[in-house]
Design an enzyme around this catalytic site. Structure first.
Site, PDB file in Angstrom:
ATOM      1  N   LEU A  79       0.813  -1.224   0.000  1.00 19.14           N
ATOM      2  CA  LEU A  79       0.000   0.000   0.000  1.00 19.14           C
ATOM      3  C   LEU A  79       0.845   1.272   0.000  1.00 19.14           C
ATOM      4  CD1 LEU A  79      -2.923  -0.899   2.423  1.00 19.14           C
ATOM      5  CD2 LEU A  79      -3.145  -0.062   0.064  1.00 19.14           C
ATOM      6  N   GLY A 117      -9.210  -2.885   9.698  1.00 18.52           N
ATOM      7  CA  GLY A 117      -9.603  -1.583   9.213  1.00 18.52           C
ATOM      8  C   GLY A 117      -8.555  -0.506   9.284  1.00 18.52           C
ATOM      9  N   ARG A 120      -2.714  -2.544  22.361  1.00 20.53           N
ATOM     10  CA  ARG A 120      -2.215  -3.913  22.157  1.00 20.53           C
ATOM     11  C   ARG A 120      -1.096  -4.298  23.106  1.00 20.53           C
ATOM     12  NH1 ARG A 120      -2.130  -3.991  15.551  1.00 20.53           N
ATOM     13  NH2 ARG A 120      -4.390  -4.166  15.384  1.00 20.53           N
TER      14      ARG A 120
END
Ligand SMILES: Cc1cc2nc3c(=O)[nH]c(=O)nc-3n(C[C@H](O)[C@H](O)[C@H](O)COP(=O)(O)OP(=O)(O)OC[C@H]3O[C@@H](n4cnc5c(N)ncnc54)[C@H](O)[C@@H]3O)c2cc1C
EC number: 1.3.5.1
Length: 659
Positions: free
Chosen positions: A15, A50, A301
């Protein structure tokens, strides 16, 4: 000698690289993209849950904006990030998500009216506004105050990558697939492109470019248990390190994701917990509220991973012959929700575990997931130490994430940084207008050196086995440079990795074919990966504090007084066995959000001497600006607009917010 000339060389077809390439191409420059695999097979395709952008369309996202996203990101980073970069990013992310919509990403959309969701273990009803109907929806993710993560079911990365890849095709940008950059061509101060190996024929070429961008993704495969694809070996970061001029930033900041399938390490998205999934122990007890009463399963996280490991250490895990694990419970979401929004998770569970997650619990345990560290760049993506070199995406230390990345901020970073770096490279190319300013003899020197290295492996009589060195390195990293670190473990890891690095100079291979040859590839890559592993382990040993994902059991407090700084690693001599470390201070006096408690996790940081002063200064600025709008106040606190390329400066529009 095969030489390819271009204005811009982008190493990496994920990306980040693709979006950077589009930007430079649209400014009229010739661009070539290199990739190990066809771009649509890049690791970005694996992103499930997402992309964060503060659109504020969903009911639980109302009131969201750049300010809230900025604060979440800085807290998530444990104050390790570059706050100007975080501002630049949160400002641009809404534009990125809308651009992707225009390019064909089928984002999930808001449906007006009542709907049932699971929150904190209970079914509750939410009412979506009629005026938001049809706008891009968002789900909840860890460490965020608002529901901000835009998604395409749980195949977000796949949808994004296909759309951006199709855009590069539409822009006519050539992609040279199965080509690996194995060294950067440079004169110590200026980068001129890369030496590239054709993975099929073995032939070497020089790609000479005015601007070179590394967008090669993370280096997770230096660990044994990782959610990363097998191509995530960090070669872009390694070849930058080997220049001796470019620097790697914060390599010790490695993220471990809480929910990877045990024992394989395949990821199941944070979207599972964002959508209401719970973590349970062997007794079926939901344990996260005991540790983190505020954010529970949706703390960041680093915190959730540590709590899980702590719980396992307390003997509460499920015992198996492979070790202990915990359970992820998404049964309460129901089959319809799982079929619609977590379909990939369902298929992973069916194919790899033979279970149905709408009825069965998923065995999970934290595993290596993300590299916050990488090639240190400035806010416009220009690498420190080497002009003409740029980096973006997971390969870079831009530094948006500091010591812990928030879920959904990575694919967002790839496209946003791609947008910024595309413009930045175009500006650079225009500023060095004229010829390519590189002598053919320099190019030949680099080609010859790389050919000689490969020949030494192909024709030498070394006795070390590359695959064995790779496995040993991965074991050391997983066992000694993991979630819980200590001086003792890290010293042992450094010593063993140094020994492996020395041994790697004596690798011998049995398949002496110059073309397609996995044994040769492993041989030259492991030599580079060991250097990255040493940057991680040595950096972690020196950092005598705990910050974000870097947790030292012997130094459990965050120490802003000593360690509010970014680690920089260089490797100037091929024969050194440790990186040279230096440090870059983070300037508390100019922070918009001075260090404090994150809202989850530990509360007992050692304060920086300037923090209290900056807190009072900010309070005074806020008071002085009284009723000024939030943009004016923000500018008074910390300016960043000069860093935003002109074409991305416009304000973001939101429902109910005056623009
Ligand atoms: C399982 C999984 C799920 C995830 N889910 C999410 C999520 O929901 N949300 C989120 O924000 N983040 C998520 N992430 C993180 C995110 O997907 C990655 O950080 C991001 O996609 C990386 O993109 P990139 O463009 O930097 O690199 P990549 O997509 O990894 O692309 C790297 C490219 O570089 C090429 N390359 C590598 N080395 C060389 C070389 N030497 N020469 C030439 N080419 C080379 C490769 O071929 C590839 O094209 C997830 C990560 C994993 C592992």
């Amino acid at each position: 000698m095969r030489i390819v000339y271009t204005d811009v060389l982008v190493v990496g077809g994920g990306l980040a690289g693709l979006r950077a390439a589009v930007g430079a191409r649209r400014r009229g420059h010739d661009v070539i993209i290199l990739s190990l695999v066809p771009p649509k097979r890049s690791h970005s395709a694996a992103a499930q849950g997402g992309m964060q952008a503060s659109l504020g369309n969903t009911a639980r996202g109302e009131g969201d904006n750049e300010d809230v996203h900025f604060e979440d990101t800085v807290r998530g980073s444990d104050w390790g990030c570059d706050q100007q970069v975080a501002r630049l990013f949160t400002h641009t992310a809404p534009q990125a998500v809308r651009e992707l919509a225009a390019w064909g990403v089928p984002w999930n959309r808001v449906a007006a009216g009542e709907r049932e969701v699971v929150m904190d273990g209970r079914r509750v009803s939410l009412s979506e506004r009629p005026e938001a109907h049809g706008l891009i929806a968002a789900r909840d993710f860890g460490g965020t105050k608002k529901w901000r993560t835009c998604y395409v079911s749980d195949g977000t990365g796949h949808a994004m990558l296909y759309a951006v890849s199709d855009r590069t095709v539409a822009e006519g940008i050539p992609v040279h697939e199965r080509m690996e950059a194995i060294a950067l061509i440079h004169d110590g101060t200026r980068c001129h492109g890369a030496v590239v190996r054709n993975l099929v024929s073995g032939e070497l070429s020089a790609y000479v470019a005015r601007a070179t961008c590394i967008a090669t993704g993370g280096f997770g495969r230096i660990y044994r248990v990782s959610s990363n694809a097998v191509i995530n070996e960090g070669m872009g970061a390694a070849i930058a390190l080997e220049t001796g001029a470019a620097m790697l930033g914060n390599m010790e900041a490695v993220q471990f994701h809480p929910t990877t399938i045990f024992p394989a390490g395949i990821l199941v998205t944070e979207g599972c917990r964002g959508d209401g999934g719970l973590l349970r122990d062997a007794a079926g007890h939901r344990f996260m509220p005991d540790y983190e009463p505020e954010k529970k399963e949706l703390a960041s996280r680093d915190v959730v991973s540590r709590r899980m490991e702590e719980h396992i250490r307390a003997g509460k895990g499920v015992k198996t012959r492979f070790g202990d694990h915990l359970w992820l419970d998404i049964t309460l979401l129901g089959a319809a929700h799982i079929d619609g929004r977590l379909r990939e998770v369902k298929e992973i569970c069916q194919h790899f575990l033979g279970i149905d997650p709408s009825r069965d619990l998923i065995p999970v345990r934290p595993a290596q997931h993300y590299s916050m560290g990488g090639i240190r760049t400035d806010a416009r993506g220009q690498a420190r130490g080497l002009r003409g070199l740029f980096a973006c995406g997971e390969a870079a230390c831009w530094d948006l994430h500091g010591f812990n990345r928030l879920g959904g901020n990575s694919v967002a970073e790839t496209v946003v940084a791609g947008m910024i770096v595309g413009e930045s490279m175009a500006d650079f190319v225009e500023s060095v207008n004229g010829d390519l300013q590189v002598s053919t003899s320099l190019v030949r020197e680099f080609l010859d050196a790389e050919q000689a290295r490969l020949d030494a492996l192909l024709q030498g009589n070394g006795r070390e086995n590359a695959g064995e060195l790779m496995r040993r390195m991965q074991d050391i990293m997983t066992d000694k440079v993991g979630i819980f670190r200590s001086g003792e473990l890290l010293s042992a890891a450094v010593e063993e990795l140094q020994a492996l690095l020395v041994r790697s100079r004596q690798i011998g291979i049995s398949t002496r074919r110059p073309g397609a040859n996995p044994e040769l590839v492993t041989a030259y890559r492991v030599q580079k990966m060991l250097k990255l592993a040493l940057c991680v382990a040595w950096g972690a040993l020196q950092r005598t504090e705990s910050r974000g994902a870097h947790y030292r059991e012997d130094f459990p407090r965050r120490d802003d007084a000593q360690w509010l700084k970014r680690t920089l690693a260089t490797w100037s001599d091929a024969f050194q066995t440790l990186p040279t470390l230096s440090y870059e201070d983070l300037d508390v006096a100019s922070m918009e959000l001075p260090p404090g408690w994150r809202g989850y996790g530990a509360r007992d940081a050692i304060e920086h001497p300037l923090t209290a002063g900056r807190v009072s200064e900010i309070a005074a600025i806020r008071q002085a600006f009284g009723h000024a709008d939030r943009f004016t106040v923000q500018q008074a606190l910390m300016s960043y607009e000069h860093l935003v390329p002109e074409c991305f400066r416009g304000r973001n529009a939101r429902l109910g917010e005056a623009s």
